[in-house]
Design a protein around this motif. Structure first.
Motif, short mmCIF file in Angstrom:
data_model
loop_
_atom_site.label_atom_id
_atom_site.label_comp_id
_atom_site.label_asym_id
_atom_site.label_seq_id
_atom_site.Cartn_x
_atom_site.Cartn_y
_atom_site.Cartn_z
N LEU A 65 6.24 1.36 -7.81
CA LEU A 65 5.52 0.14 -8.20
C LEU A 65 4.39 -0.20 -7.23
N VAL A 66 4.06 0.74 -6.34
CA VAL A 66 2.99 0.49 -5.37
C VAL A 66 1.73 1.21 -5.85
N ASP A 67 0.68 0.45 -6.03
CA ASP A 67 -0.58 0.98 -6.55
C ASP A 67 -1.10 2.12 -5.67
N GLY A 68 -1.44 3.26 -6.28
CA GLY A 68 -1.96 4.40 -5.51
C GLY A 68 -0.93 5.52 -5.45
N ASN A 69 -1.22 6.54 -4.64
CA ASN A 69 -0.33 7.72 -4.56
C ASN A 69 0.48 7.72 -3.27
N SER A 70 1.78 7.84 -3.39
CA SER A 70 2.67 8.01 -2.23
C SER A 70 3.30 9.40 -2.33
N ALA A 71 3.78 9.89 -1.19
CA ALA A 71 4.46 11.20 -1.21
C ALA A 71 5.80 11.09 -0.49
N ILE A 72 6.79 11.78 -1.03
CA ILE A 72 8.09 11.89 -0.35
C ILE A 72 8.38 13.37 -0.17
N THR A 81 0.85 -1.20 0.00
CA THR A 81 0.00 0.00 0.00
C THR A 81 0.88 1.24 0.00
N PRO A 82 0.39 2.36 -0.54
CA PRO A 82 1.22 3.57 -0.62
C PRO A 82 1.54 4.13 0.77
N VAL A 83 2.66 4.84 0.88
CA VAL A 83 3.03 5.48 2.15
C VAL A 83 3.52 6.90 1.88
N ASP A 84 3.48 7.74 2.90
CA ASP A 84 4.06 9.08 2.84
C ASP A 84 5.29 9.10 3.72
N VAL A 85 6.36 9.67 3.21
CA VAL A 85 7.64 9.64 3.94
C VAL A 85 8.29 11.02 3.90
N THR A 86 8.76 11.47 5.05
CA THR A 86 9.55 12.70 5.10
C THR A 86 10.93 12.32 5.62
#
Ligand code: EPU
Length: 421
Positions: free
Chosen positions: A319-326, A293-298
């Protein structure tokens, strides 16, 4: 120049062993300038950056011999030359950490002023401010920093900057303070395990430092330091890279010699994304298995998520379905890998230091160019996960910080060859 040719699509499985930490070894090698006694260091990986550091120390009068593949014996033989020239410093920024020890031990140091580099502007104002607080006279001449002192004196020094505490700045001021007269307190010191390893080495040499691994280092200066024998901590960034290699290829890898206590933020994010991560037998096992699953990372200074694993994580999140943020908070321009990942079919957009990653089904093999050390590692991961053949050019970047990475990946099943460009 060498390149990697990678056939993607195999799941990595098996055991891999992490080498000693480059970023611990660099300042610890510089600490050999603080004593005339022999310093024996175990767990030194065979890396281009460490070879460059040894050559620089050779210029500065340290004789270094290799006792076996991972052990170096270092001893100062001459103090005639205290000039770390720009050509050396330019190629390997870690060499700035000879400034503090040379100044403390010899009362004089001349070190080429490092410029910017591909991961962004890398000022050294905090290093210089810290050394000035200890009483050093510092001036710039012909692109070199010239630092002088009769004897450094303990002081309170604040090492925080606009992007957090500085790792090598803390190392530089710490190595100067151990031989200063009186007590130095470094506030907002970097807490990275590499700084703590340096504290351990210095204390074993006779320094009096408390607070290693915390943001407040208290240093009672001593007149001189002796020799030491020490084993460098495992490389948490190499470990994290192999963990993400297991994840991105959907495999299962036991990363031996990985210390979970140095990798909590990384383990936490990988588990959030749906990976199984277990600590067992002096290592960490990472297993894919379910849909991620997508994750957000700072990225943050330690113990936060390290900037040195941001590129590799980005490759995985592609390659992870959905939206992630860095959000890259340490080096806001450290996104050189993004353009190359786009060539492999990624879907990423960037607004300032924020990257939004929309997962795609697969990477599609293509020739790509390594731009810096961690960016190149991200491209190798992407190549292993992609469809078809990926060529990663300019792999000398990766050789700076990963010991023969292809020889560690092949036994896990990776189809990766080193050839001439
Ligand atoms: N900064 C300042 N002023 C300074 C020093 C740093 O503003 O005087 C800023 C930097 O521009 C950056 C932030 O402070 O925004 C942190 O930089 P830091 O000084 O901590 O970086 P460094 O000590 O030069 C080490 C590692 C890097 C790693 C960073 C951050 C070594 C040899 N290098 O660099 O490792 O990214 O800490 O964790 O230890 C790598 O291995 O690929 C690598 C780049």
């Amino acid at each position: 120049m060498d390149k990697f040719v990678i056939q993607g699509g195999t799941q990595l499985r098996g055991d891999v062993t992490v080498s000693g930490a480059k970023n611990a070894a660099l300042p610890i090698l510089a600490a050999t300038l603080l004593t005339d006694a022999p310093v024996v260091l175990h767990g030194i990986p065979n890396l281009a950056d460490l070879t460059a550091m040894c050559e620089l120390l050779g210029d500065l009068g340290v004789s270094i011999s290799r006792e076996n593949s991972t052990t170096l014996r270092c001893q100062v033989q001459s103090t005639d030359n205290s000039h770390a020239c720009y050509d050396r410093v330019r190629k390997m920024r870690g060499s700035i950490c000879v400034l503090g020890p040379m100044l403390a031990r010899r009362g004089y140091a001349r070190v080429g002023m490092p410029g910017g580099c591909v991961i962004g502007s890398r000022p050294i104002d905090l290093h210089l401010r810290g050394l000035r607080a200890l009483g050093a006279e510092i001036e710039l001449d012909g692109g070199d920093i010239i630092a002088k002192t009769d004897r450094l004196r303990g002081a309170s020094v604040f090492m925080g900057g606009p992007f957090g505490s500085t790792v090598l700045g803390t190392a530089n001021v710490l190595m100067a303070a151990v031989l200063a007269e009186g007590v130095t307190i470094i506030e907002s010191a970097a807490c990275e395990p590499e700084v703590e390893d340096l504290v351990d080495v210095l204390n074993a040499m006779g320094a009096k430092i408390t607070g290693g691994g915390t943001s407040r280092l208290i240093i009672e200066g001593v007149r001189e330091l002796g020799g030491v024998e020490h084993t460098i901590i495992p490389d948490r960034i190499e470990a994290g890279t192999f963990m993400m290699a297991a994840a991105i290829t959907g495999g299962e890898v036991n990363v031996r010699n990985a210390r979970i206590d140095h990798l909590y933020a990384v383990v936490d994010k990988l588990r959030d994304a749906g990976l199984h991560v277990e600590s067992a037998g002096g290592g960490l096992t990472v297993a894919a298995g379910q849909r991620l699953t997508p994750v957000d990372v700072t990225t943050h200074p330690y113990p936060g998520f390290p900037t040195d694993l941001q590129a590799q994580l980005m490759a995985l999140l592609c390659l992870v379905d959905g939206n992630s943020a860095i959000i890259e908070k340490i080096f806001p321009d450290r996104y050189m890998h993004m353009a190359e990942l786009l060539r492999l079919g990624a879907n990423i957009r960037k607004e300032g230091p924020v990257a939004i990653i929309t997962g795609v089904e697969s990477f599609v093999g293509a020739p790509v160019m390594a731009s810096d050390l961690r960016a190149s590692a991200a491209l190798v991961l992407a190549g292993m996960a992609g469809r078809g053949e990926t060529e990663v050019r300019r792999v000398y970047h990766i050789d700076r910080g990963y010991e023969r990475i292809e020889e560690k990946l092949r036994p896990l099943g990776a189809k990766i060859q080193r050839t001439k460009e």
